[in-house]
Design an enzyme around this catalytic site. Sequence first.
Site, PDB file in Angstrom:
ATOM      1  N   ARG A 108      65.920  83.450  30.165  1.00 29.70           N
ATOM      2  CA  ARG A 108      67.167  83.484  29.403  1.00 29.70           C
ATOM      3  C   ARG A 108      68.340  83.225  30.340  1.00 29.70           C
ATOM      4  NH1 ARG A 108      67.147  82.970  24.317  1.00 29.70           N
ATOM      5  NH2 ARG A 108      69.176  83.976  24.200  1.00 29.70           N
ATOM      6  N   ILE A 109      69.287  82.433  29.863  1.00 31.85           N
ATOM      7  CA  ILE A 109      70.515  82.239  30.637  1.00 31.85           C
ATOM      8  C   ILE A 109      71.388  83.457  30.404  1.00 31.85           C
ATOM      9  CG2 ILE A 109      72.609  80.841  30.835  1.00 31.85           C
ATOM     10  CD1 ILE A 109      70.858  78.418  30.084  1.00 31.85           C
ATOM     11  N   ASN A 124      66.763  85.865  41.708  1.00 27.03           N
ATOM     12  CA  ASN A 124      65.873  85.029  40.886  1.00 27.03           C
ATOM     13  C   ASN A 124      64.943  84.244  41.800  1.00 27.03           C
ATOM     14  OD1 ASN A 124      64.951  83.683  38.481  1.00 27.03           O
ATOM     15  ND2 ASN A 124      66.204  81.912  39.055  1.00 27.03           N
ATOM     16  N   HIS A 126      62.966  80.524  41.781  1.00 30.05           N
ATOM     17  CA  HIS A 126      62.991  79.251  41.055  1.00 30.05           C
ATOM     18  C   HIS A 126      61.962  78.305  41.671  1.00 30.05           C
ATOM     19  CE1 HIS A 126      64.699  76.041  38.616  1.00 30.05           C
ATOM     20  NE2 HIS A 126      64.578  75.273  39.686  1.00 30.05           N
ATOM     21  N   ASP A 159      77.115  82.674  38.319  1.00 32.39           N
ATOM     22  CA  ASP A 159      77.383  81.969  37.053  1.00 32.39           C
ATOM     23  C   ASP A 159      76.853  80.548  37.060  1.00 32.39           C
ATOM     24  OD1 ASP A 159      78.677  84.098  36.123  1.00 32.39           O
ATOM     25  OD2 ASP A 159      80.696  83.317  36.456  1.00 32.39           O
TER      26      ASP A 159
HETATM   27  C1  GRF Z   1      57.688  81.025  38.142  1.00 32.09           C
HETATM   28  O1  GRF Z   1      57.289  79.731  38.449  1.00 32.09           O
HETATM   29  C2  GRF Z   1      59.111  81.254  38.527  1.00 32.09           C
HETATM   30  O2  GRF Z   1      59.513  80.497  39.641  1.00 32.09           O
HETATM   31  C3  GRF Z   1      59.862  80.777  37.312  1.00 32.09           C
HETATM   32  O3  GRF Z   1      59.071  81.167  36.232  1.00 32.09           O
HETATM   33  C4  GRF Z   1      57.721  81.288  36.644  1.00 32.09           C
HETATM   34  C5  GRF Z   1      57.292  82.679  36.294  1.00 32.09           C
HETATM   35  O4  GRF Z   1      55.926  82.878  36.517  1.00 32.09           O
HETATM   36  N1  GRF Z   1      61.204  81.313  37.298  1.00 32.09           N
HETATM   37  P1  GRF Z   1      55.308  84.343  36.383  1.00 32.09           P
HETATM   38  O5  GRF Z   1      55.658  84.863  35.002  1.00 32.09           O
HETATM   39  O6  GRF Z   1      55.872  85.195  37.472  1.00 32.09           O
HETATM   40  O7  GRF Z   1      53.834  84.128  36.532  1.00 32.09           O
END
Ligand code: GRF
Length: 233
Positions: A108-109, A124, A126, A159
Amino acid sequence: MRHKPKSADPLNADSAGVDQSTKSVVILISGRGSNLQAILHAHLPCRVAAVISNLADAEGLNIARAHDIPAIVISHGNFINRAAFDAALAKEIDLHRPDLVVLAGFMRILTPEFVARYRGRLINIHPSLLPAYSGLDTHQRALADGVKIHGCTAHYVTDNLDHGPIIIQAAVTVLKDDTPASLAARVLQEEHRIYPQVIRWLCTGRVALGMDGRVKFNLLEQPAPALISPMLE
Ligand code: GRF
């Protein structure tokens, strides 16, 4: 951090004789929870106070339950808009008084108000080497561009979606027969290595977000060899 019943868990801050300064973490998920699993298996010096999902069927909720961690659902579909959902989410998070809020596949953003509330304690993971490939379908896009090195990034949340201050990155080589799935699997392995490390650093004060918006490291930066792909002959 292993989460056994409270009396048996030496890392649970509610347990007798445990350092009350143990940091508390709330983890937000939307799906399978493999990063959550990696975090829980890493024996970190902190306590996961709650796992919250915006989807009731997120598999990661079962991982939380198996570790006796409160698994809470706040369905975004029940709210009239993003602000209302984020307000409810923040209300729940604050009940657990976390030192750190960890997004682990939380899809979610978040509103600027939410992000500001947790400035310096919201992170986070990514699946790309940011700032390349922010947003979705990162592995597919990396393959389409023919990049030879791809990876993952842990960063503070601001943000600017997927563009907050970078804490750590891990790179993998892209193999000639890679599919989005095979590449995703290798990147995910690295996510599971770097994200617990980041949480350890934050919980032990080795890393923090400075007032200037830059990441401060209270540790030696280790020189590492260059990653070259394809390999030199
Ligand atoms: C991961 O690839 C993470 O980088 C991205 O969403 C995925 C989540 O995987 N934000 P999990 O639910 O931790 O297995």
